[in-house]
Structure formats: C-alpha cells, structure tokens
Scaffold this motif. Structure first.
Motif, mmCIF file in Angstrom:
data_model
loop_
_atom_site.group_PDB
_atom_site.id
_atom_site.type_symbol
_atom_site.label_atom_id
_atom_site.label_comp_id
_atom_site.label_asym_id
_atom_site.label_seq_id
_atom_site.Cartn_x
_atom_site.Cartn_y
_atom_site.Cartn_z
ATOM 1 N N LEU A 102 1.369 -10.863 -6.040
ATOM 2 C CA LEU A 102 1.672 -9.658 -5.250
ATOM 3 C C LEU A 102 0.397 -8.896 -4.898
ATOM 4 O O LEU A 102 0.238 -8.413 -3.762
ATOM 5 C CB LEU A 102 2.634 -8.761 -6.027
ATOM 6 C CG LEU A 102 4.041 -9.335 -6.268
ATOM 7 C CD1 LEU A 102 4.830 -8.432 -7.204
ATOM 8 C CD2 LEU A 102 4.784 -9.525 -4.946
ATOM 9 N N GLY A 103 -0.505 -8.782 -5.862
ATOM 10 C CA GLY A 103 -1.768 -8.097 -5.588
ATOM 11 C C GLY A 103 -2.593 -8.828 -4.543
ATOM 12 O O GLY A 103 -3.197 -8.208 -3.667
ATOM 13 N N GLY A 104 -2.610 -10.164 -4.622
ATOM 14 C CA GLY A 104 -3.327 -10.948 -3.622
ATOM 15 C C GLY A 104 -2.720 -10.782 -2.235
ATOM 16 O O GLY A 104 -3.439 -10.737 -1.229
ATOM 17 N N THR A 105 -1.395 -10.677 -2.185
ATOM 18 C CA THR A 105 -0.717 -10.451 -0.900
ATOM 19 C C THR A 105 -1.134 -9.114 -0.305
ATOM 20 O O THR A 105 -1.397 -9.002 0.905
ATOM 21 C CB THR A 105 0.809 -10.484 -1.089
ATOM 22 O OG1 THR A 105 1.188 -11.756 -1.629
ATOM 23 C CG2 THR A 105 1.529 -10.258 0.232
ATOM 24 N N HIS A 106 -1.203 -8.095 -1.153
ATOM 25 C CA HIS A 106 -1.654 -6.788 -0.652
ATOM 26 C C HIS A 106 -3.065 -6.854 -0.105
ATOM 27 O O HIS A 106 -3.368 -6.275 0.945
ATOM 28 C CB HIS A 106 -1.595 -5.743 -1.764
ATOM 29 C CG HIS A 106 -2.337 -4.488 -1.403
ATOM 30 N ND1 HIS A 106 -3.584 -4.184 -1.932
ATOM 31 C CD2 HIS A 106 -2.044 -3.499 -0.518
ATOM 32 C CE1 HIS A 106 -4.004 -3.048 -1.413
ATOM 33 N NE2 HIS A 106 -3.099 -2.618 -0.557
ATOM 34 N N ILE A 107 -3.944 -7.572 -0.789
ATOM 35 C CA ILE A 107 -5.326 -7.666 -0.326
ATOM 36 C C ILE A 107 -5.397 -8.357 1.032
ATOM 37 O O ILE A 107 -6.147 -7.933 1.925
ATOM 38 C CB ILE A 107 -6.184 -8.401 -1.377
ATOM 39 C CG1 ILE A 107 -6.370 -7.502 -2.610
ATOM 40 C CG2 ILE A 107 -7.537 -8.796 -0.803
ATOM 41 C CD1 ILE A 107 -7.098 -8.170 -3.750
ATOM 42 N N ILE B 175 1.854 1.555 3.498
ATOM 43 C CA ILE B 175 0.738 2.184 2.798
ATOM 44 C C ILE B 175 -0.573 1.963 3.552
ATOM 45 O O ILE B 175 -1.379 2.888 3.731
ATOM 46 C CB ILE B 175 0.627 1.638 1.358
ATOM 47 C CG1 ILE B 175 1.798 2.143 0.521
ATOM 48 C CG2 ILE B 175 -0.703 2.034 0.718
ATOM 49 C CD1 ILE B 175 1.920 1.474 -0.834
ATOM 50 N N GLU B 176 -0.793 0.738 4.002
ATOM 51 C CA GLU B 176 -2.041 0.425 4.695
ATOM 52 C C GLU B 176 -2.143 1.108 6.055
ATOM 53 O O GLU B 176 -3.242 1.384 6.533
ATOM 54 C CB GLU B 176 -2.198 -1.091 4.860
ATOM 55 C CG GLU B 176 -2.508 -1.827 3.569
ATOM 56 C CD GLU B 176 -3.799 -1.348 2.931
ATOM 57 O OE1 GLU B 176 -4.775 -1.086 3.670
ATOM 58 O OE2 GLU B 176 -3.837 -1.228 1.697
ATOM 59 N N LEU B 177 -1.001 1.360 6.699
ATOM 60 C CA LEU B 177 -1.019 2.013 8.007
ATOM 61 C C LEU B 177 -1.062 3.535 7.899
ATOM 62 O O LEU B 177 -1.236 4.219 8.908
ATOM 63 C CB LEU B 177 0.203 1.589 8.827
ATOM 64 C CG LEU B 177 0.223 0.130 9.288
ATOM 65 C CD1 LEU B 177 1.506 -0.166 10.050
ATOM 66 C CD2 LEU B 177 -0.995 -0.198 10.139
ATOM 67 N N THR B 178 -0.889 4.043 6.679
ATOM 68 C CA THR B 178 -0.999 5.490 6.466
ATOM 69 C C THR B 178 -2.472 5.897 6.515
ATOM 70 O O THR B 178 -3.297 5.300 5.820
ATOM 71 C CB THR B 178 -0.397 5.883 5.112
ATOM 72 O OG1 THR B 178 0.969 5.493 5.064
ATOM 73 C CG2 THR B 178 -0.506 7.381 4.892
ATOM 74 N N PRO B 179 -2.841 6.875 7.336
ATOM 75 C CA PRO B 179 -4.248 7.282 7.421
ATOM 76 C C PRO B 179 -4.826 7.629 6.043
ATOM 77 O O PRO B 179 -4.210 8.333 5.257
ATOM 78 C CB PRO B 179 -4.205 8.511 8.334
ATOM 79 C CG PRO B 179 -2.987 8.306 9.165
ATOM 80 C CD PRO B 179 -1.983 7.642 8.255
ATOM 81 N N GLY B 180 -6.002 7.096 5.777
ATOM 82 C CA GLY B 180 -6.660 7.342 4.504
ATOM 83 C C GLY B 180 -8.160 7.194 4.658
ATOM 84 O O GLY B 180 -8.659 6.931 5.761
ATOM 85 N N PRO C 174 10.799 -6.157 0.747
ATOM 86 C CA PRO C 174 10.517 -4.749 0.413
ATOM 87 C C PRO C 174 9.061 -4.514 0.034
ATOM 88 O O PRO C 174 8.485 -3.469 0.377
ATOM 89 C CB PRO C 174 11.449 -4.471 -0.773
ATOM 90 C CG PRO C 174 12.541 -5.468 -0.642
ATOM 91 C CD PRO C 174 11.888 -6.692 -0.072
ATOM 92 N N PHE C 175 8.460 -5.480 -0.659
ATOM 93 C CA PHE C 175 7.061 -5.330 -1.055
ATOM 94 C C PHE C 175 6.160 -5.329 0.169
ATOM 95 O O PHE C 175 5.260 -4.481 0.289
ATOM 96 C CB PHE C 175 6.653 -6.454 -2.007
ATOM 97 C CG PHE C 175 5.215 -6.386 -2.441
ATOM 98 C CD1 PHE C 175 4.805 -5.437 -3.368
ATOM 99 C CD2 PHE C 175 4.269 -7.263 -1.918
ATOM 100 C CE1 PHE C 175 3.468 -5.362 -3.768
ATOM 101 C CE2 PHE C 175 2.945 -7.205 -2.313
ATOM 102 C CZ PHE C 175 2.545 -6.246 -3.244
ATOM 103 N N LEU C 176 6.399 -6.273 1.099
ATOM 104 C CA LEU C 176 5.593 -6.318 2.315
ATOM 105 C C LEU C 176 5.755 -5.037 3.125
ATOM 106 O O LEU C 176 4.775 -4.500 3.657
ATOM 107 C CB LEU C 176 5.988 -7.530 3.156
ATOM 108 C CG LEU C 176 5.521 -8.894 2.647
ATOM 109 C CD1 LEU C 176 6.108 -10.009 3.509
ATOM 110 C CD2 LEU C 176 3.997 -8.978 2.626
ATOM 111 N N ALA C 177 6.992 -4.545 3.220
ATOM 112 C CA ALA C 177 7.230 -3.309 3.956
ATOM 113 C C ALA C 177 6.476 -2.147 3.321
ATOM 114 O O ALA C 177 5.884 -1.304 4.022
ATOM 115 C CB ALA C 177 8.723 -3.004 3.999
ATOM 116 N N ALA C 178 6.470 -2.103 1.989
ATOM 117 C CA ALA C 178 5.797 -1.011 1.278
ATOM 118 C C ALA C 178 4.294 -1.049 1.499
ATOM 119 O O ALA C 178 3.670 -0.019 1.805
ATOM 120 C CB ALA C 178 6.117 -1.087 -0.214
#
Length: 212
Positions: A156-161, A23-28, A15-19
């Motif tokens: 988790l934060g490192g995974t997001h990065i 988020i990263e694929l959402t235009p920003g 679920p974390f990876l999916a989230a």
C-alpha cells in the motif's frame, strides 16, 4: 482467485486509491514548491526535486513499517523540533530564492542536480505530517486473512509513492511551459522573487497546519 489469495484485501484497493489521490491533489507544500520551482527553473529541476521528495517518502514509509515513526507520534517535543526545523528550512529556501541569480545551465558541472535532490529530500523529511502519514493512513486498509501486515503496508505504501510520482510529475510538466516563457521574456529575477514570497507563505502555512 479467492480473496484470501490476494496479498491485500481487493475490496480495500479502490477506497485506498481514492483516498491517496484525493490527498495528493490537495494543495500542500510539496505541490506548491514543485510548481514554483519548475516555473522558475524548468522541468529538470522539478523532476530531480521529485526524486528527492520520493526518497523522503520512501524513508518514512519504511520507518513506519519498522515502527520508528510511532516514536514521533508519542513524543510531542520531538515532533515540535521537527516541524519548526521544517519551517526554518523553507524560510531559508525562500531567502535563497530571493537573493538567487539566474539559474546556471544544467549542462554545466555546477552540482545543481544534487542541490535540487537534497532540497526535495530535506523538505519532505522535515515535515512531521509526512512522517506520520503512513502511521495514520495504512492501518485502516490492512486486513487479516491476507499477506502479513508488514507486506500489506509495503504494498500500500509503495502504491502511494507511485501515485505521488504521477501527480508530482504532472505538476512539474504543466509548470515547465511557464518556465520557458519566463526565461524567454527575461523576467526570471522577478519570478524568483515571487517564488520566494510563495515559499515564505508556505512556511507560514506549515507552521499553522503541522501545529494542529
């Protein structure tokens, strides 16, 4: 291997990876800035900017683990100062792109790499939503019975990065081909002005989005 031996809850990984992928694929702002910059100045400019953006994410991730970004969440005037500083900074980047000349050769000692790194870093640090990202996202995936909350937050934060680097890298590499065509046709000044207009629109978007 029992679930308790895992540093993070294995049931929270998918679920974390999916989230974070969503988020990263959402235009920003980061996505738009990297695409436009890479299309105008090429792959190296984009990759160095990714390094700056990543440094900003790392700084905010460590600050959230230390509890420092909680100050920003509780202090609305400080939040407002940061978000308007970010809007003004993006507008300045738009102005600079509008009046800028054709990029100099990367092999020249003109400090271009440092300029792009610094701009990526500042654009991320002046985004209050980036500052509060880890405060709002990570707590929902940190569970008792595993590593300490601090260690789980770091993992988790490192995974997001890492995910953000992959997504941003794909954006830069896909935009690099456009940059080569732009330079080959000699339409770089026009492209830079289109990039400037896109940055101005991004600044307006940030002003609205971060004000919610």
């Amino acid at each position: 291997m029992s679930h308790a031996a895992w540093p993070v809850d294995p049931g929270a990984i998918a679920p974390f990876l999916a989230a974070i992928v969503l988020i990263e694929l959402t235009p920003g702002p980061n996505m738009g800035y990297l695409a436009g910059l890479s299309a105008v100045e090429g792959r190296r400019a984009g990759l160095v900017t990714i390094a700056g953006i990543t440094a900003g994410l790392l700084a905010y991730m460590l600050a959230s683990v230390a509890g420092l970004t909680e100050i920003l969440r509780l202090n609305r005037p400080l939040y407002e100062i940061l978000r308007w500083a970010g809007v003004v900074y993006i507008l300045w980047l738009a102005f600079d792109a509008w009046r800028g000349e054709k990029p100099t050769d990367w092999r020249g000692e003109d400090g271009r790499a440092w300029v792009h790194f610094r701009r990526g870093l500042l654009a991320n640090l002046l985004n209050p939503k980036a500052a509060l990202f880890y405060v709002t996202l990570l707590p929902g995936f940190i569970q008792t019975g595993h590593a300490s909350p601090t260690m789980q937050a770091l993992i988790l934060g490192g995974t997001h990065i890492l995910v953000s680097i992959v997504v941003h890298g794909a954006i830069v590499l896909s935009s690099d081909g456009l940059a080569r065509r732009v330079i080959a046709t000699g339409s770089s000044p026009v492209s830079r002005r289109l990039f400037a207009l896109a940055l101005a629109a991004t600044a307006a978007w940030i002003a609205v989005e971060t004000g919610r």
